[in-house]
Write a protein that holds these residues in place. Structure first.
Motif, short mmCIF file in Angstrom:
data_model
loop_
_atom_site.label_atom_id
_atom_site.label_comp_id
_atom_site.label_asym_id
_atom_site.label_seq_id
_atom_site.Cartn_x
_atom_site.Cartn_y
_atom_site.Cartn_z
N ARG A 1 32.74 63.61 -19.74
CA ARG A 1 31.35 63.38 -19.32
C ARG A 1 31.27 63.28 -17.81
N ASN A 2 30.33 64.03 -17.23
CA ASN A 2 30.19 64.07 -15.78
C ASN A 2 28.71 64.35 -15.47
N ILE A 3 27.97 63.29 -15.21
CA ILE A 3 26.53 63.39 -15.00
C ILE A 3 26.20 64.21 -13.75
N ALA A 4 26.98 64.04 -12.70
CA ALA A 4 26.72 64.81 -11.47
C ALA A 4 26.88 66.30 -11.72
N LYS A 5 27.91 66.68 -12.44
CA LYS A 5 28.14 68.09 -12.79
C LYS A 5 27.01 68.59 -13.70
N ALA A 6 26.60 67.76 -14.65
CA ALA A 6 25.51 68.12 -15.56
C ALA A 6 24.24 68.42 -14.77
N LYS A 7 23.90 67.55 -13.82
CA LYS A 7 22.70 67.74 -13.00
C LYS A 7 22.80 69.02 -12.17
N GLN A 8 23.98 69.27 -11.61
CA GLN A 8 24.20 70.47 -10.81
C GLN A 8 23.98 71.73 -11.65
N LEU A 9 24.55 71.75 -12.84
CA LEU A 9 24.42 72.91 -13.71
C LEU A 9 22.97 73.12 -14.17
N MET A 10 22.32 72.04 -14.54
CA MET A 10 20.94 72.14 -14.99
C MET A 10 20.01 72.57 -13.86
N GLN A 11 20.28 72.09 -12.65
CA GLN A 11 19.48 72.50 -11.50
C GLN A 11 19.70 73.98 -11.22
N ALA A 12 20.94 74.44 -11.35
CA ALA A 12 21.22 75.88 -11.14
C ALA A 12 20.46 76.72 -12.17
N SER A 13 20.33 76.23 -13.39
CA SER A 13 19.57 76.92 -14.42
C SER A 13 18.10 76.99 -14.03
N VAL A 14 17.55 75.88 -13.57
CA VAL A 14 16.14 75.84 -13.15
C VAL A 14 15.93 76.80 -11.97
N ASP A 15 16.85 76.80 -11.05
CA ASP A 15 16.72 77.65 -9.85
C ASP A 15 16.69 79.14 -10.21
N LEU A 16 17.33 79.50 -11.31
CA LEU A 16 17.31 80.90 -11.75
C LEU A 16 15.98 81.30 -12.35
N GLY A 17 15.22 80.28 -12.77
CA GLY A 17 13.90 80.57 -13.33
C GLY A 17 13.91 80.61 -14.77
#
Length: 85
Positions: A69-85
């Motif tokens: 479990r890594n919340i910082a990594k989770a946020k980074q990945l989810m933000q990258a998904s949002v940034d892609l649209g």
């Protein structure tokens, strides 16, 4: 079966199939859950900038599914998904 067809397409390098097969493995959709393989497939598709793979991999990190479990990594990945649209 549909799952074996999708796995075959994923193994041929089709990004959307890699992502979708990883999702099926992560959530056990019509196939047994296999968290380690799910993370491997999702990681591969995420490296190819697949938004769904990034989101699902973020979910895996947020909940410690197949990875530590890594919340910082989770946020980074989810933000990258949002940034892609």
């Amino acid at each position: 079966t549909k799952a074996s067809f999708m796995e075959e397409a994923a193994d041929r390098g089709i990004t959307k199939a890699i992502s979708q097969f990883g999702v099926r493995l992560l959530h056990g959709v019509n196939i047994p859950t296999d968290l380690k393989r799910a993370v491997a497939y999702l990681s591969d598709a995420a490296q190819k900038q697949d938004g769904e793979a990034l989101r699902q991999l973020g979910y895996a990190y947020a909940h410690g599914l197949g990875v530590e479990r890594n919340i910082a990594k989770a946020k980074q990945l989810m933000q990258a998904s949002v940034d892609l649209g």
